[in-house]
Design a protein around this motif. Structure first.
Motif, PDB file in Angstrom:
ATOM      1  N   THR A  71       0.827  -1.208   0.000  1.00  0.00           N
ATOM      2  CA  THR A  71       0.000   0.000   0.000  1.00  0.00           C
ATOM      3  C   THR A  71       0.860   1.255   0.000  1.00  0.00           C
ATOM      4  OG1 THR A  71      -1.778  -1.156   1.142  1.00  0.00           O
ATOM      5  CG2 THR A  71      -1.793   1.250   1.261  1.00  0.00           C
ATOM      6  N   MET A  72       1.937   1.244   0.764  1.00  0.00           N
ATOM      7  CA  MET A  72       2.790   2.426   0.871  1.00  0.00           C
ATOM      8  C   MET A  72       3.395   2.840  -0.466  1.00  0.00           C
ATOM      9  SD  MET A  72       4.564   1.638   4.551  1.00  0.00           S
ATOM     10  CE  MET A  72       5.796   2.921   4.459  1.00  0.00           C
ATOM     11  N   VAL A  73       3.666   1.895  -1.356  1.00  0.00           N
ATOM     12  CA  VAL A  73       4.309   2.233  -2.632  1.00  0.00           C
ATOM     13  C   VAL A  73       3.314   2.541  -3.741  1.00  0.00           C
ATOM     14  CG1 VAL A  73       6.410   0.936  -2.130  1.00  0.00           C
ATOM     15  CG2 VAL A  73       4.555  -0.188  -3.369  1.00  0.00           C
ATOM     16  N   LYS A  74       2.020   2.476  -3.430  1.00  0.00           N
ATOM     17  CA  LYS A  74       1.007   2.743  -4.454  1.00  0.00           C
ATOM     18  C   LYS A  74       1.190   4.149  -5.022  1.00  0.00           C
ATOM     19  CE  LYS A  74      -3.854   2.272  -5.325  1.00  0.00           C
ATOM     20  NZ  LYS A  74      -4.811   3.306  -5.316  1.00  0.00           N
ATOM     21  N   ASP A  75       1.327   4.234  -6.335  1.00  0.00           N
ATOM     22  CA  ASP A  75       1.494   5.488  -7.090  1.00  0.00           C
ATOM     23  C   ASP A  75       2.797   6.229  -6.762  1.00  0.00           C
ATOM     24  OD1 ASP A  75      -0.942   5.081  -8.409  1.00  0.00           O
ATOM     25  OD2 ASP A  75      -2.067   6.099  -6.817  1.00  0.00           O
ATOM     26  N   LEU A  76       3.715   5.575  -6.128  1.00  0.00           N
ATOM     27  CA  LEU A  76       4.981   6.213  -5.782  1.00  0.00           C
ATOM     28  C   LEU A  76       5.781   6.590  -7.024  1.00  0.00           C
ATOM     29  CD1 LEU A  76       6.593   7.047  -3.280  1.00  0.00           C
ATOM     30  CD2 LEU A  76       7.740   4.841  -3.365  1.00  0.00           C
ATOM     31  N   LEU A  87      11.848   1.828   1.132  1.00  0.00           N
ATOM     32  CA  LEU A  87      11.791   2.947   2.070  1.00  0.00           C
ATOM     33  C   LEU A  87      13.186   3.292   2.590  1.00  0.00           C
ATOM     34  CD1 LEU A  87      10.050   4.975   3.560  1.00  0.00           C
ATOM     35  CD2 LEU A  87       9.612   3.222   5.305  1.00  0.00           C
ATOM     36  N   HIS A  88      13.957   2.271   2.902  1.00  0.00           N
ATOM     37  CA  HIS A  88      15.329   2.511   3.367  1.00  0.00           C
ATOM     38  C   HIS A  88      16.163   3.166   2.265  1.00  0.00           C
ATOM     39  CE1 HIS A  88      15.233   0.571   7.326  1.00  0.00           C
ATOM     40  NE2 HIS A  88      14.260  -0.147   6.800  1.00  0.00           N
ATOM     41  N   LYS A  89      15.976   2.696   1.040  1.00  0.00           N
ATOM     42  CA  LYS A  89      16.722   3.284  -0.077  1.00  0.00           C
ATOM     43  C   LYS A  89      16.315   4.737  -0.290  1.00  0.00           C
ATOM     44  CE  LYS A  89      17.870   2.752  -4.970  1.00  0.00           C
ATOM     45  NZ  LYS A  89      18.452   4.059  -4.929  1.00  0.00           N
ATOM     46  N   LEU A  90      15.030   5.011  -0.251  1.00  0.00           N
ATOM     47  CA  LEU A  90      14.542   6.377  -0.426  1.00  0.00           C
ATOM     48  C   LEU A  90      15.122   7.301   0.644  1.00  0.00           C
ATOM     49  CD1 LEU A  90      12.614   8.360  -1.927  1.00  0.00           C
ATOM     50  CD2 LEU A  90      10.884   7.732  -0.218  1.00  0.00           C
ATOM     51  N   VAL A  91      15.080   6.882   1.887  1.00  0.00           N
ATOM     52  CA  VAL A  91      15.591   7.708   2.981  1.00  0.00           C
ATOM     53  C   VAL A  91      17.102   7.875   2.866  1.00  0.00           C
ATOM     54  CG1 VAL A  91      15.907   7.809   5.493  1.00  0.00           C
ATOM     55  CG2 VAL A  91      13.666   7.228   4.530  1.00  0.00           C
ATOM     56  N   ASP A  92      17.808   6.782   2.563  1.00  0.00           N
ATOM     57  CA  ASP A  92      19.262   6.879   2.392  1.00  0.00           C
ATOM     58  C   ASP A  92      19.626   7.847   1.265  1.00  0.00           C
ATOM     59  OD1 ASP A  92      19.742   5.130   4.489  1.00  0.00           O
ATOM     60  OD2 ASP A  92      20.018   3.377   3.190  1.00  0.00           O
ATOM     61  N   ASP A  93      18.885   7.775   0.159  1.00  0.00           N
ATOM     62  CA  ASP A  93      19.125   8.703  -0.954  1.00  0.00           C
ATOM     63  C   ASP A  93      18.813  10.139  -0.539  1.00  0.00           C
ATOM     64  OD1 ASP A  93      19.866   6.576  -2.547  1.00  0.00           O
ATOM     65  OD2 ASP A  93      17.999   6.527  -3.707  1.00  0.00           O
ATOM     66  N   GLY A  94      17.743  10.319   0.245  1.00  0.00           N
ATOM     67  CA  GLY A  94      17.392  11.651   0.723  1.00  0.00           C
ATOM     68  C   GLY A  94      18.463  12.241   1.619  1.00  0.00           C
ATOM     69  N   ILE A  95      19.078  11.407   2.436  1.00  0.00           N
ATOM     70  CA  ILE A  95      20.181  11.861   3.295  1.00  0.00           C
ATOM     71  C   ILE A  95      21.393  12.209   2.433  1.00  0.00           C
ATOM     72  CG2 ILE A  95      21.828  11.141   5.080  1.00  0.00           C
ATOM     73  CD1 ILE A  95      19.517   9.338   6.197  1.00  0.00           C
ATOM     74  N   LYS A  96      21.722  11.304   1.519  1.00  0.00           N
ATOM     75  CA  LYS A  96      22.890  11.504   0.649  1.00  0.00           C
ATOM     76  C   LYS A  96      22.746  12.752  -0.214  1.00  0.00           C
ATOM     77  CE  LYS A  96      23.468   8.582  -2.628  1.00  0.00           C
ATOM     78  NZ  LYS A  96      23.690   7.362  -3.406  1.00  0.00           N
ATOM     79  N   ASN A  97      21.553  13.022  -0.687  1.00  0.00           N
ATOM     80  CA  ASN A  97      21.317  14.181  -1.558  1.00  0.00           C
ATOM     81  C   ASN A  97      21.066  15.473  -0.784  1.00  0.00           C
ATOM     82  OD1 ASN A  97      21.565  12.503  -3.786  1.00  0.00           O
ATOM     83  ND2 ASN A  97      19.372  12.111  -3.889  1.00  0.00           N
ATOM     84  N   GLY A  98      21.055  15.393   0.537  1.00  0.00           N
ATOM     85  CA  GLY A  98      20.850  16.580   1.351  1.00  0.00           C
ATOM     86  C   GLY A  98      19.399  17.017   1.474  1.00  0.00           C
ATOM     87  N   ASP A  99      18.461  16.138   1.110  1.00  0.00           N
ATOM     88  CA  ASP A  99      17.042  16.481   1.226  1.00  0.00           C
ATOM     89  C   ASP A  99      16.583  16.507   2.679  1.00  0.00           C
ATOM     90  OD1 ASP A  99      16.488  16.671  -1.573  1.00  0.00           O
ATOM     91  OD2 ASP A  99      16.479  14.476  -1.681  1.00  0.00           O
ATOM     92  N   VAL A 100      17.212  15.696   3.508  1.00  0.00           N
ATOM     93  CA  VAL A 100      16.869  15.637   4.932  1.00  0.00           C
ATOM     94  C   VAL A 100      18.146  15.658   5.757  1.00  0.00           C
ATOM     95  CG1 VAL A 100      14.671  14.422   4.643  1.00  0.00           C
ATOM     96  CG2 VAL A 100      16.760  13.099   4.919  1.00  0.00           C
ATOM     97  N   LYS A 101      17.960  15.892   7.056  1.00  0.00           N
ATOM     98  CA  LYS A 101      19.097  15.938   7.970  1.00  0.00           C
ATOM     99  C   LYS A 101      19.871  14.629   7.936  1.00  0.00           C
ATOM    100  CE  LYS A 101      16.722  18.933  11.242  1.00  0.00           C
ATOM    101  NZ  LYS A 101      16.044  18.991  12.539  1.00  0.00           N
ATOM    102  N   GLU A 102      21.140  14.723   8.223  1.00  0.00           N
ATOM    103  CA  GLU A 102      21.989  13.545   8.258  1.00  0.00           C
ATOM    104  C   GLU A 102      21.796  12.847   9.602  1.00  0.00           C
ATOM    105  OE1 GLU A 102      26.608  12.654   7.404  1.00  0.00           O
ATOM    106  OE2 GLU A 102      25.638  14.226   6.210  1.00  0.00           O
ATOM    107  N   LEU A 103      20.816  11.982   9.640  1.00  0.00           N
ATOM    108  CA  LEU A 103      20.463  11.198  10.815  1.00  0.00           C
ATOM    109  C   LEU A 103      20.463   9.729  10.422  1.00  0.00           C
ATOM    110  CD1 LEU A 103      17.361  13.319  11.897  1.00  0.00           C
ATOM    111  CD2 LEU A 103      19.570  13.255  13.076  1.00  0.00           C
ATOM    112  N   PRO A 104      20.539   8.830  11.382  1.00  0.00           N
ATOM    113  CA  PRO A 104      20.417   7.411  11.023  1.00  0.00           C
ATOM    114  C   PRO A 104      19.069   7.150  10.351  1.00  0.00           C
ATOM    115  CG  PRO A 104      21.183   7.655  13.291  1.00  0.00           C
ATOM    116  CD  PRO A 104      20.786   9.023  12.811  1.00  0.00           C
TER     117      PRO A 104
END
Length: 192
Positions: A69-74, A129-146
């Motif tokens: 459900t979470m990936v629907k239309d992602l 989800l882990h890949k999306l968040v990791d990419d967001g951290i790497k690209n500077g979209d979100v704070k560098e947190l675990p």
């Protein structure tokens, strides 16, 4: 015949979901599950040799449904924020539409009755989800947190929002709550 077998298995799973959510693991006996499902206890044990097998199968199925459900239309979303917002919307709406399942996941996500094997298999469903968040951290979209912290905070905030919307009644502007809830999470994750 196959439909009848699947119907009985589904009845057991539905009954277990209801009772585990209402009464917890120890407060729910296999006899209660069988009675609620309308099947003989032997039928329950045919599908699930132990109560632990039952809860692990139920957890795997519910978490699998949630991940799908979470990936629907992602794929229709372009930016990191849009993707995260789509996941948020899907997650919260699933929680509102599947309240017992949502409660069950929250109750049993850290339970000792969920085996390491089940947890590992479930986590395969959430690689996106882990890949999306990791990419967001790497690209500077979100704070560098675990990434585990970001995902946990995201999920826990969605649980809170589902509880708020569920409790506010028909006068609640569900869409506004969902949008505002996301903005609160987003503002906590971004660097600005």
């Amino acid at each position: 015949m196959k439909a009848n077998i699947e119907d009985k298995r589904k009845a057991v799973m539905d009954a277990a979901l209801k009772l585990f959510t209402e009464r917890g693991f120890h407060g729910t006996s296999t006899a209660q599950i069988s009675k609620e499902a309308g099947v003989a206890t032997g039928t329950l044990f045919h599908y699930f040799p132990t109560k632990e097998d039952l809860i692990n199968n139920l957890y795997f199925e519910v978490k699998g449904d949630l991940s799908r459900t979470m990936v629907k239309d992602l794929e229709l979303q372009n930016t990191f924020k849009d993707k995260l917002k789509k996941i948020w919307d899907n997650l919260v709406r699933w929680g509102l539409d599947n309240h017992n399942e949502f409660l069950f996941v929250g109750q049993f996500c850290n339970s000792p009755y969920i085996s390491n094997f089940t947890r590992e298999e479930v986590m395969k469903e959430y690689v996106f989800l882990h890949k999306l968040v990791d990419d967001g951290i790497k690209n500077g979209d979100v704070k560098e947190l675990p990434s585990e912290l970001i995902i946990a905070m995201f999920y826990q905030n969605s649980r809170t929002l589902v509880d708020v919307i569920s409790g506010c009644g028909p006068s609640c502007n569900e869409n506004k709550f969902i949008d505002d809830g996301f903005e609160i999470v987003w503002n906590g994750l971004t660097k600005n």
